[in-house]
Design an enzyme around this catalytic site. Structure first.
Site, PDB file in Angstrom:
ATOM      1  N   TYR A  32       0.828  -1.209   0.000  1.00 27.63           N
ATOM      2  CA  TYR A  32       0.000   0.000   0.000  1.00 27.63           C
ATOM      3  C   TYR A  32       0.864   1.261   0.000  1.00 27.63           C
ATOM      4  O   TYR A  32       0.550   2.243  -0.645  1.00 27.63           O
ATOM      5  CB  TYR A  32      -0.925   0.020   1.217  1.00 27.63           C
ATOM      6  N   GLU A  81       1.424 -30.671  15.442  1.00 23.71           N
ATOM      7  CA  GLU A  81       0.560 -29.937  14.516  1.00 23.71           C
ATOM      8  C   GLU A  81      -0.531 -29.175  15.258  1.00 23.71           C
ATOM      9  O   GLU A  81      -0.772 -28.008  15.001  1.00 23.71           O
ATOM     10  CB  GLU A  81      -0.095 -30.911  13.511  1.00 23.71           C
ATOM     11  N   ASP A 100      -1.771 -35.239  12.384  1.00 25.23           N
ATOM     12  CA  ASP A 100      -2.817 -36.196  12.040  1.00 25.23           C
ATOM     13  C   ASP A 100      -2.303 -37.108  10.925  1.00 25.23           C
ATOM     14  O   ASP A 100      -1.406 -36.740  10.168  1.00 25.23           O
ATOM     15  CB  ASP A 100      -4.053 -35.459  11.499  1.00 25.23           C
TER      16      ASP A 100
END
Lengths: 375, 375
Positions: free
Chosen positions: A104, A205, A257
């Protein structure tokens, strides 16, 4: 163990000198009547090479030259110089912008006159992808990470365990956090590591599992540093994990997982991504070991079909990609991923709780201390 | 200021007694030959009431009775009792399971004989929604939060600034974190607040902006506590913010992007959600003030059209929902949301950097110290 300097960050004052040096060099080229040219390692896929010895993807030898007087290159040349100016200013002014702030801050319209055409308006950049590319050019061209330039970014990593760090003169002892945790800084290389007496690093995780293990005294009993980045790790967490492994030779174990997304998270810690290969050299931990949950754990730990989840198309597509990654070519990983593609089953870490709420600890100890990890 | 006990957590030992008490009561009912019954406040939408004085959504007076001997209710009755058992065991054993651990730990198949039918198999629960509902039943039925039961969950909140807390005997001074941050614990009510001398609390949606403000000395200059939960806040962060406001009367200001998702994040801190109204009573901060970025800031701060983003359909749909929320009925919010629906423009916090990389600080000071917030 004393803090080694392998991974130590360049201080921002030094980075300022490097960046000012580039500007001076370009200025000198112009003064000499030469065309200003930036030479930058090429970040194309064809210049992305798997280095089997270092076990990371690195940039090859190809360089590209951004020339001011080349019609195709002049805009990118000017974008890179504009970004150089913005970052130099931010260092001089003591501000720590995000890459989005810089987008920006640098976005504006330039009006210039073209003979026989008249006034032409052109934006410095339209999309953040363009300003980001200018930052990447400076990172690889100057061999300085954005973190060393002092850019701010989201930081997800949290740490507890036997490590004492110093930041801006304050010592923080991660054994004295109780149920809280030490949130990593945007540039973890700037941390002085005052004391580190850990046996290993366990990267988890899931944040909730990190909380459990912290509250249940896992790291005290194991003398381990516990880290989470709640899912996909950010750059700061990856850099910190790498530093613990590289400078202090701590084994790094990763728990996710059992699904291709979990395997992918592991691979980001271990090797980075092909697309951002130029980062891997500084952010990856090729030594990182995967302790599970694996597809074969479904069989080995007798996780009944009530507790496994059917894989969806996206899982399978991702696994088909993973199985081809250079860093998943080990026999163990090929076996695991192919087993997943055959069984098409996922398991969550929490499914281990079918064997009792304390079973997670037994599982971790067996995986780590009996060498039942893969890499 | 001394730690008040308004929000102090019930210790886990006390929660254990409450939960054992419920079991004893049910047992006594059976011993007396009565049907065991659980009386629980109803969590239906029709029993969800906006309390304009307290400015939160609360549960109304409706209660429901879970009866063992009611065909429609007996499964839910048994699920609730199973969950009671699992949580009591986890407290006794000193483990801190997640709600997902409890789902897996409690999921199994019961075989029973039905006259004239034979053996029937039934799962305790099939989906996590069922085991979660059992936890919610216990929360509202016993007036005990899951955090007080010691359940673990993702924690996103990070804190820096003039506050000293104690956790498990360790004092952590959030003015002495350098570039790191204090990661909140799963149950922030368990923290002893040893010292707190802040003028206000600034909650920042974006982690990267939190990092910037921390590094640029914002909280030191302003004597403010700086908090982020990186987007949508988790329960622990909401609880902690509420505690700072309720017990220490600190003003709470929230900074998000200017888009309906940012407004929604603010509303979750402020009032919770209609769906989880039973939580609001303990987690919401009705006093929280929104400092921006607002849609009218586009005009007031002269943010040119180059730096605003067109709203998409999802933004508009969300705004159409927000405009009807009871806690957005103030004149100021109605004006803002309707202006958004008219202009259909979003602005990021970082767009303020078009006015210079330090402008964010000026903006915050003006919003906070000139009372330019809305609520």
């Amino acid at each position: 163990m004393e803090s080694s300097s392998n991974s130590k960050a360049k201080p921002r004052s030094e980075v300022l000198k490097i960046m000012e040096g580039l500007a001076q060099e370009l200025y000198a080229q112009i003064e000499r009547g030469e065309e200003p040219v930036l030479e930058i390692p090429s970040r194309t896929l064809s210049n992305t090479v798997w280095d089997p010895k270092r076990r990371i993807v690195v940039l090859g030898p190809d360089k590209l030259k951004r020339r001011l007087l080349d019609m195709k290159e002049s805009k990118r040349f000017m974008q890179t110089i504009l970004m150089l100016k913005l970052i130099v200013s931010s260092i001089r002014e003591g501000v720590y912008p995000t890459i989005r702030d810089l987008y920006y801050n640098g976005k504006h319209t330039i009006t210039f006159r073209v003979p026989n055409v008249g006034a032409v308006r052109e934006n410095t950049w339209d999309e953040q992808a363009e300003s980001n590319a200018a930052i990447e050019d400076l990172e690889v061209g100057l061999n300085v990470l954005r973190e060393e330039m002092g850019l701010s970014a989201d930081v997800k990593g949290k740490v507890v365990g036997p490590i004492v760090v110093r930041s801006k003169g304050f010592e923080i002892d991660a054994t004295r956090m109780g149920d809280t945790a030490l949130g990593l800084p945007p540039n973890p290389d700037e941390l002085d590591i005052v004391k580190i007496e850990a046996s290993y690093v366990l990267v988890v995780e899931k944040d909730a599992i990190f909380q459990r293990l912290n509250r249940e005294g896992y790291w005290n009993r194991e003398n381990a540093i516990l880290i989470t980045a709640r899912g996909m790790p950010d750059r700061a967490t990856r850099k910190f994990v790498r530093r613990l492994n590289e400078d202090y030779k701590l084994p790094v174990y990763v728990l996710t997982d059992s699904d291709p997304y979990g395997y992918y998270i592991y691979s980001v810690y271990k090797s980075g991504s092909i697309k951002l290969s130029y980062e891997s050299e500084r952010l990856a931990t090729p030594d990182a070991k995967f302790i599970g949950v694996t597809t074969s754990d479904i069989i080995n730990y007798k996780i009944s079909s009530d507790y496994v989840i059917a894989a969806n198309e996206r899982d399978i597509k991702r696994a088909e990609e993973l199985v081809r990654y250079p860093w998943f070519q080990s026999e163990a990983w090929q076996k695991e991923i192919n087993l997943f593609l055959k069984m098409k089953k996922k398991v969550e870490i929490e499914a281990l709780s079918t064997h009792g709420l304390k079973f997670l600890h037994d599982y971790l100890l067996e995986k780590i201390h009996s060498g039942k990890w893969i890499e």
